[in-house]
Design a protein around this motif. Sequence first.
Motif, PDB file in Angstrom:
ATOM      1  N   PHE A  47       0.821  -1.209   0.000  1.00 22.56           N
ATOM      2  CA  PHE A  47       0.000   0.000   0.000  1.00 22.56           C
ATOM      3  C   PHE A  47       0.854   1.258   0.000  1.00 22.56           C
ATOM      4  N   LEU A  48       2.063   1.149   0.516  1.00 25.63           N
ATOM      5  CA  LEU A  48       2.909   2.341   0.625  1.00 25.63           C
ATOM      6  C   LEU A  48       3.289   2.886  -0.737  1.00 25.63           C
ATOM      7  N   THR A  49       3.623   1.986  -1.633  1.00 25.46           N
ATOM      8  CA  THR A  49       4.021   2.428  -2.958  1.00 25.46           C
ATOM      9  C   THR A  49       2.808   2.522  -3.873  1.00 25.46           C
ATOM     10  N   GLY A  50       1.679   2.009  -3.401  1.00 25.83           N
ATOM     11  CA  GLY A  50       0.469   2.048  -4.206  1.00 25.83           C
ATOM     12  C   GLY A  50       0.491   1.013  -5.315  1.00 25.83           C
ATOM     13  N   GLN A  51       1.488   0.124  -5.304  1.00 26.92           N
ATOM     14  CA  GLN A  51       1.599  -0.843  -6.391  1.00 26.92           C
ATOM     15  C   GLN A  51       0.951  -2.167  -6.019  1.00 26.92           C
ATOM     16  N   GLY A  52       0.092  -2.642  -6.887  1.00 29.41           N
ATOM     17  CA  GLY A  52      -0.553  -3.920  -6.647  1.00 29.41           C
ATOM     18  C   GLY A  52      -1.539  -3.874  -5.511  1.00 29.41           C
ATOM     19  N   LYS A  53      -1.945  -2.688  -5.132  1.00 34.24           N
ATOM     20  CA  LYS A  53      -2.856  -2.554  -4.002  1.00 34.24           C
ATOM     21  C   LYS A  53      -4.073  -1.758  -4.453  1.00 34.24           C
ATOM     22  N   VAL A  54      -5.221  -2.378  -4.376  1.00 32.03           N
ATOM     23  CA  VAL A  54      -6.436  -1.683  -4.772  1.00 32.03           C
ATOM     24  C   VAL A  54      -7.276  -1.388  -3.535  1.00 32.03           C
ATOM     25  N   VAL A  55      -7.607  -0.138  -3.327  1.00 36.10           N
ATOM     26  CA  VAL A  55      -8.508   0.243  -2.248  1.00 36.10           C
ATOM     27  C   VAL A  55      -9.828   0.636  -2.904  1.00 36.10           C
ATOM     28  N   PRO A  56     -10.844  -0.235  -2.827  1.00 37.54           N
ATOM     29  CA  PRO A  56     -12.103   0.074  -3.517  1.00 37.54           C
ATOM     30  C   PRO A  56     -12.804   1.277  -2.896  1.00 37.54           C
ATOM     31  N   CYS A  57     -13.494   2.037  -3.729  1.00 34.05           N
ATOM     32  CA  CYS A  57     -14.254   3.191  -3.264  1.00 34.05           C
ATOM     33  C   CYS A  57     -15.392   2.720  -2.358  1.00 34.05           C
ATOM     34  N   PRO A  58     -15.486   3.255  -1.132  1.00 33.47           N
ATOM     35  CA  PRO A  58     -16.548   2.800  -0.225  1.00 33.47           C
ATOM     36  C   PRO A  58     -17.922   3.309  -0.660  1.00 33.47           C
ATOM     37  N   LEU A  59     -17.956   4.268  -1.583  1.00 31.10           N
ATOM     38  CA  LEU A  59     -19.239   4.849  -1.990  1.00 31.10           C
ATOM     39  C   LEU A  59     -19.825   4.117  -3.191  1.00 31.10           C
ATOM     40  N   GLN A  76     -11.290   1.660  -9.389  1.00 27.06           N
ATOM     41  CA  GLN A  76     -10.437   2.667 -10.033  1.00 27.06           C
ATOM     42  C   GLN A  76     -10.249   3.841  -9.081  1.00 27.06           C
ATOM     43  N   THR A  77      -9.299   3.698  -8.169  1.00 30.09           N
ATOM     44  CA  THR A  77      -9.091   4.756  -7.187  1.00 30.09           C
ATOM     45  C   THR A  77      -7.612   5.146  -7.145  1.00 30.09           C
ATOM     46  N   THR A  78      -7.335   6.345  -6.669  1.00 31.31           N
ATOM     47  CA  THR A  78      -5.961   6.847  -6.599  1.00 31.31           C
ATOM     48  C   THR A  78      -5.702   7.417  -5.208  1.00 31.31           C
ATOM     49  N   MET A  79      -4.492   7.167  -4.699  1.00 26.73           N
ATOM     50  CA  MET A  79      -4.123   7.776  -3.423  1.00 26.73           C
ATOM     51  C   MET A  79      -3.710   9.225  -3.674  1.00 26.73           C
ATOM     52  N   VAL A  80      -4.344  10.149  -2.966  1.00 27.97           N
ATOM     53  CA  VAL A  80      -3.980  11.559  -3.074  1.00 27.97           C
ATOM     54  C   VAL A  80      -2.823  11.860  -2.137  1.00 27.97           C
ATOM     55  N   SER A  81      -2.919  11.338  -0.921  1.00 26.82           N
ATOM     56  CA  SER A  81      -1.855  11.538   0.059  1.00 26.82           C
ATOM     57  C   SER A  81      -1.903  10.403   1.064  1.00 26.82           C
ATOM     58  N   ALA A  82      -0.728   9.959   1.491  1.00 27.66           N
ATOM     59  CA  ALA A  82      -0.664   8.894   2.491  1.00 27.66           C
ATOM     60  C   ALA A  82      -1.074   9.405   3.872  1.00 27.66           C
ATOM     61  N   PHE A  83      -1.303  10.713   3.967  1.00 25.87           N
ATOM     62  CA  PHE A  83      -1.657  11.306   5.255  1.00 25.87           C
ATOM     63  C   PHE A  83      -3.013  11.979   5.141  1.00 25.87           C
ATOM     64  N   GLY A  84      -3.856  11.775   6.138  1.00 25.80           N
ATOM     65  CA  GLY A  84      -5.206  12.321   6.071  1.00 25.80           C
ATOM     66  C   GLY A  84      -5.572  13.124   7.299  1.00 25.80           C
ATOM     67  N   SER A  85      -6.894  13.188   7.554  1.00 20.95           N
ATOM     68  CA  SER A  85      -7.394  14.064   8.616  1.00 20.95           C
ATOM     69  C   SER A  85      -7.010  13.573  10.007  1.00 20.95           C
ATOM     70  N   THR A  86      -6.711  12.298  10.140  1.00 23.58           N
ATOM     71  CA  THR A  86      -6.199  11.776  11.412  1.00 23.58           C
ATOM     72  C   THR A  86      -5.004  10.878  11.094  1.00 23.58           C
ATOM     73  N   ALA A  87      -4.236  10.558  12.119  1.00 17.08           N
ATOM     74  CA  ALA A  87      -3.015   9.768  11.923  1.00 17.08           C
ATOM     75  C   ALA A  87      -3.314   8.435  11.249  1.00 17.08           C
ATOM     76  N   CYS A  88      -4.514   7.895  11.484  1.00 12.33           N
ATOM     77  CA  CYS A  88      -4.798   6.541  11.024  1.00 12.33           C
ATOM     78  C   CYS A  88      -5.327   6.471   9.596  1.00 12.33           C
ATOM     79  N   LYS A  89      -5.537   7.624   8.954  1.00 13.61           N
ATOM     80  CA  LYS A  89      -6.179   7.582   7.639  1.00 13.61           C
ATOM     81  C   LYS A  89      -5.359   8.220   6.517  1.00 13.61           C
ATOM     82  N   ALA A  90      -5.523   7.671   5.313  1.00 13.40           N
ATOM     83  CA  ALA A  90      -4.916   8.250   4.106  1.00 13.40           C
ATOM     84  C   ALA A  90      -6.037   8.839   3.259  1.00 13.40           C
TER      85      ALA A  90
END
Lengths: 164, 252
Positions: A116-128, A133-147
């Motif tokens: 997941f760190l490199t975003g390679q071979g890792k698919v995070v499906p859209c919960p909505l 077909q999703t893209t990581m915008v930033s590995a850091f989000g609104s809290t420490a535990c979220k990207a």
Amino acid sequence: MVTDQERIAQAWVQVRSVNDPELPYLTVEEMGMVRGVRVDQGQLVVTITPTYSGCPATDVIAEDITTAVQALETDARVEVVLSPAWTTDWLLPSAHEKMKANGIAPPEGKSADRAFLTGQGKVVPCPLCKSRQTTMVSAFGSTACKAHFKCNDCLEPFEHFKCI
Amino acid sequence: MTKAQHFTAVLRLGDDALVLGQRLSAWCGHGPILEEDIALSNIALDLIGQARNFFTLAGTLENEGRDEDALAYFRSDREFQNHLLVEQPNGHFGDTVVRQMFFSAFALDRYMFLAHQTVNSDVAGIAAKAVKELHYHWEHAAQWVIRLGDGTPESQHKVQDSVDHLWAFTGEFFVPDDVDTACTEAGLMPDLRELESSWHEKVAACLKRATLRVPEKGWTHQGGKQGMHSEHLSYMLAEMQVLPRTYPDAKW
């Protein structure tokens, strides 16, 4: 006379009533943060393990649990245990479901997988919209535990609970 | 390894984390874009959390009644034993990410050793968590160095300057002193000299991908672990400590 087992069982009921302040639809038990409840030399002790080293919610959670168990016994206390370190592998299955229901993509797979760190071979499906077909915008989000992710199909931004 | 050396080793881990965390937190509200503001603040939070854990543990080892706040706010510059790199000013964004990349590469290896040693299980627990966080820090910093190095002529020029300037602060990581040597012999700390080749390999690979020049190994600044700091640390501590020192009993 109340036995230790009964005291522990009652304390668990109280502990289960405490929610995570950052993810209020999850209990601290579902987060896998409660490591145990025991009676130590007559005193009721709840052990918890923080999620991230600097998570500001940890202090609040410890206070909330203390308040909840002190409603039963005024000298009950919370003990913070750092080892072994918390991992998303400890999240209860219900936590995954509740995250999805609240628009957060839960951790995928096991924490040992670092793809997941490199975003390679890792698919995070859209919960909505469930698109893959999703893209990581930033590995850091609104809290420490979220990207921070975005969905390329429904174009909605969403949060991903990091797998650590 | 004496009790005092054990305490010092844990204190130093906290000092590195606190000083860099405090430095990074100054980016909050000043990041070049929102995501970066959030990322740097998140990294700062991880580091300050690590520092809190190490200071609490150090206070317990010392057993003289000092808690995390006493160690963070009521020590003077000469009592801090962080590496000189982490106290260097934020500079521009390129300076900040190069400093972060250099430190994270070192800290990651150090934490991986600490997570597996069996001399102090509390250190192992804190380190096991920190390893996971450091993977993110390293990846984030390395990707920015690559993006800036392999970016425009201006970004490349600027970030090469950052690399050349900060390089001379990295050699200190691998020079053990008496405390390090005693703790290495006891099995608590890694042999710092053995960490150097892995650090160099990782950092050089990143710089090469960034189309940046890898500086020659040469003279290095030293003294942080002995409390001999650059003047930057004193200014930073003055700002960080002013409130608790002015109002020692202040509570949130």
